[in-house]
Design an enzyme around this catalytic site. Sequence first.
Site, mmCIF file in Angstrom:
data_model
loop_
_atom_site.group_PDB
_atom_site.id
_atom_site.type_symbol
_atom_site.label_atom_id
_atom_site.label_comp_id
_atom_site.label_asym_id
_atom_site.label_seq_id
_atom_site.Cartn_x
_atom_site.Cartn_y
_atom_site.Cartn_z
ATOM 1 N N ASP A 57 0.858 -1.185 0.000
ATOM 2 C CA ASP A 57 0.000 0.000 0.000
ATOM 3 C C ASP A 57 0.896 1.238 0.000
ATOM 4 O OD1 ASP A 57 -2.186 1.623 0.109
ATOM 5 O OD2 ASP A 57 -2.758 1.124 2.169
ATOM 6 N N ASP B 206 -2.820 2.541 -6.143
ATOM 7 C CA ASP B 206 -1.809 2.605 -5.089
ATOM 8 C C ASP B 206 -1.724 1.389 -4.169
ATOM 9 O OD1 ASP B 206 -4.272 3.096 -3.965
ATOM 10 O OD2 ASP B 206 -3.559 4.628 -2.587
ATOM 11 N N GLU B 207 -2.427 0.320 -4.492
ATOM 12 C CA GLU B 207 -2.302 -0.874 -3.652
ATOM 13 C C GLU B 207 -2.568 -2.144 -4.445
ATOM 14 O OE1 GLU B 207 -5.269 -1.566 -0.549
ATOM 15 O OE2 GLU B 207 -6.539 -0.023 -1.442
#
Length: 367
Positions: free
Chosen positions: A14, A108-109
């Site tokens: 993350d 983003d993860e």
Amino acid sequence: MQDEMPIRKIIHVDMDAFYASVEQLDNPELRGKAIAVGGSSVRGVVSAASYEARKFGVRSAMSGTVARKLCPDLIFVRTNFDRYKEVSKQIRKIFFEYTDLVEPLSLDEAYLDVTENKKGNPSATMIATEIRKKIKEKTGLNASAGISVNKFVAKIASDINKPNGQKTIGPEEVVPFLETLDVKKFYGVGKVTKEKMYRLGIFTGKDLKSKSLEFLEEHFGKSGGFYYKVVRGIHNSKVKPSRTQKSLAAEHTFSENISSEIFMLERLEEIAAEVENRLKSKKLAGKTVTLKIKYRDFTLQTRSKTLPLFIASKELILEVVKELLFQEKMKESVRLLGISISHLNNETPKKKEVPKESIDVQLKLEF
């Protein structure tokens, strides 16, 4: 003999305050300052906040007006999704150096299954450290990671040592770890569910584990079975490299509240056209149309209808939306309208999983 849980080595990576961090990376003048991405307009909503801004209580999904009250010196930056996608591609390229089992959740993860990996490294902890180091070297950004036996625990673990840290929960540590957690930390337990659990005297994982399956299903329906399993470390969902899109949506927040259905229909026609374009670009169609309405007081209402056939055209979508709009009278003026299409024609029937009953097994695996 009871079935044993399939033991996997899962990493949840993350990125830390991703959008805001990219902006600070690209603009040195913003580094060390409280910034919010998005939310600058009167009706704007914050997409992301830097850690400097978070110290003042600024969070994503917060209105820009509230954010500025909390942090008068807050700097608003316009979103730049093309740039975020560019950086995200660099990060994913690093993931694929280690495994092809990569399941992105957003820009983003992502989840990575490194049970068997391209480096032949038996330690998922060491792999996570390497990945975070490479991300820093290639992009200049910090990432956090959670490492465990399944996706559920790995995702919770990635939040433990944020920012720029990681946490490993080994097989024998999973249940004791979950028992100590506040239930609000459980992925999938939102604000409403958390408050309901608190009212029922369920504050920690241990409290949740003490409740029977019947009790949880009585109070939480199908989700009760999910809670019963995950608090015991049971979560069989595999890392899926190609995640099937389940819905597609478009929405619009108005500069001024509107109360006239005629004006609403004009806006909904524009939104339906946007949904049509998105469906066509992905060659998709859907059966369920959902109208999203956010009122002046920020209360949210959804109205849905499922059709017997797949649709993708603006005209057919709008026809259903009109029916949903006039289904009942508006409570008050409206600040946001949205349309989503689900039950898409890319879905495949789910296979039934054989239930697993226990994770209490001591494994001689390096983690």
